[in-house]
Design a protein around this motif. Structure first.
Motif, PDB file in Angstrom:
ATOM      1  N   GLU A 207      12.705 -24.915  -3.925  1.00  0.00           N
ATOM      2  CA  GLU A 207      11.950 -23.588  -3.742  1.00  0.00           C
ATOM      3  C   GLU A 207      12.848 -22.517  -4.313  1.00  0.00           C
ATOM      4  O   GLU A 207      12.510 -21.463  -4.739  1.00  0.00           O
ATOM      5  N   ASP A 208      14.208 -22.691  -4.039  1.00  0.00           N
ATOM      6  CA  ASP A 208      15.339 -21.490  -4.290  1.00  0.00           C
ATOM      7  C   ASP A 208      15.240 -21.378  -6.036  1.00  0.00           C
ATOM      8  O   ASP A 208      15.090 -20.169  -6.609  1.00  0.00           O
ATOM      9  N   ARG A 211      11.974 -19.952  -7.383  1.00  0.00           N
ATOM     10  CA  ARG A 211      11.928 -18.419  -7.123  1.00  0.00           C
ATOM     11  C   ARG A 211      12.685 -17.824  -8.190  1.00  0.00           C
ATOM     12  O   ARG A 211      12.358 -16.700  -8.649  1.00  0.00           O
ATOM     13  N   GLY A 215      11.452 -14.899 -11.151  1.00  0.00           N
ATOM     14  CA  GLY A 215      12.010 -13.917 -11.016  1.00  0.00           C
ATOM     15  C   GLY A 215      12.427 -13.291 -12.357  1.00  0.00           C
ATOM     16  O   GLY A 215      12.412 -12.002 -12.704  1.00  0.00           O
ATOM     17  N   ARG A 220       4.874 -13.031 -13.316  1.00  0.00           N
ATOM     18  CA  ARG A 220       5.420 -13.879 -12.175  1.00  0.00           C
ATOM     19  C   ARG A 220       4.580 -14.900 -11.574  1.00  0.00           C
ATOM     20  O   ARG A 220       4.167 -14.893 -10.498  1.00  0.00           O
TER      21      ARG A 220
END
Length: 255
Positions: A207-208, A211, A215, A220
């Motif tokens: 998930e991180d 993301r 970014g 996006r």
């Protein structure tokens, strides 16, 4: 999601896709089937490949021809390509898509691992091209599309043999384009960004991490396998007839 554009010149074209049974390759197989092309694909994974053949045959009334082969075995690759030609006629569109993107640390790479990695990620692209060129000459031209990666462009450090191969694909693309251009054979490359295939989600997506990657993209949204189809169809079609020796980066604007 398949692109809405139709390229009339791709109907009934003989197309060969390596690694066409899953991930980006399966999306490419579907994309050309939807255009009405005569598609053969090479893969080593039986179950997913057979399922894809049945699914696309039901959905489009146009079944791809599946050929099982280990691309690291050049003779097996050549035999599979010969079978594809027997089935669909001279190949005028080759998509070199197959790859093996296992992560590996510099300290752990052996000579055997390095050679195995290159035998999947770089060597087959040349020998597949070599095998289809006579038919392209006979047909008056063709399009070869090699899949590279943005991984080496962003200095990704956890798979050095893979990134070396992917950089080599651009050199191969330009060299083949220079040699084959006078025979009306165009050679280009597509460099995907981080495409959310099932393999990526299963093995490496967090998930991180996702993301942070999104970014840095201008667009996006997650890149999906279907997002590679439109660029590939364009490079295969006469819409790009004066485009060769180029690398098309499809990464949502990350670079």
């Amino acid at each position: 999601m398949m692109p809405s554009a139709i390229f009339p010149d791709l109907k009934d074209r003989s197309v060969l896709i390596t690694g066409g049974g899953s991930g980006i390759g399966a999306a490419l197989t579907e994309g050309f089937i939807a255009q009405g092309s005569r598609v053969a694909f090479i893969d080593i994974a039986d179950e997913v490949s057979q399922t894809l053949v049945e699914t696309l045959g039901t959905r489009y009334g146009n079944r791809p021809h599946y050929l099982k082969a280990d691309l690291s075995d050049v003779e097996a690759l050549r035999n599979a390509i010969a079978q594809a030609i027997d089935f669909n006629g001279p190949i005028t569109v080759l998509v070199n898509n197959a790859a093996w993107d296992d992560r590996h640390d510099i300290d752990d790479v052996t000579v055997e691992y390095w050679d195995r990695n290159q035998s999947i990620n770089l060597r087959p692209q040349f020998f597949a091209a070599q095998a289809v060129v006579p038919g392209m000459r006979q047909s008056g031209g063709g399009s070869i599309i090699n899949f590279t990666s943005t991984s080496f462009m962003i200095n990704q450090g956890n798979m050095p043999s893979y990134t070396a191969a992917k950089a080599g694909i651009i050199g191969l693309t330009k060299g083949l384009a220079g040699r084959l251009g006078p025979e009306r054979i165009r050679v280009n490359a597509i460099a995907p960004g981080w495409v959310m295939t099932e393999r990526q989600r299963t093995h490496w997506v967090t998930e991180d991490g996702l993301r942070a990657h999104l970014g840095k993209q201008v667009l996006r949204e997650e890149l999906m396998p279907g997002d590679m189809v439109g660029p590939c169809l364009f490079l295969a079609s006469d819409a790009s007839r004066m485009l060769s020796a180029q690398t098309l980066i499809v990464d949502g604007g990350y670079l």
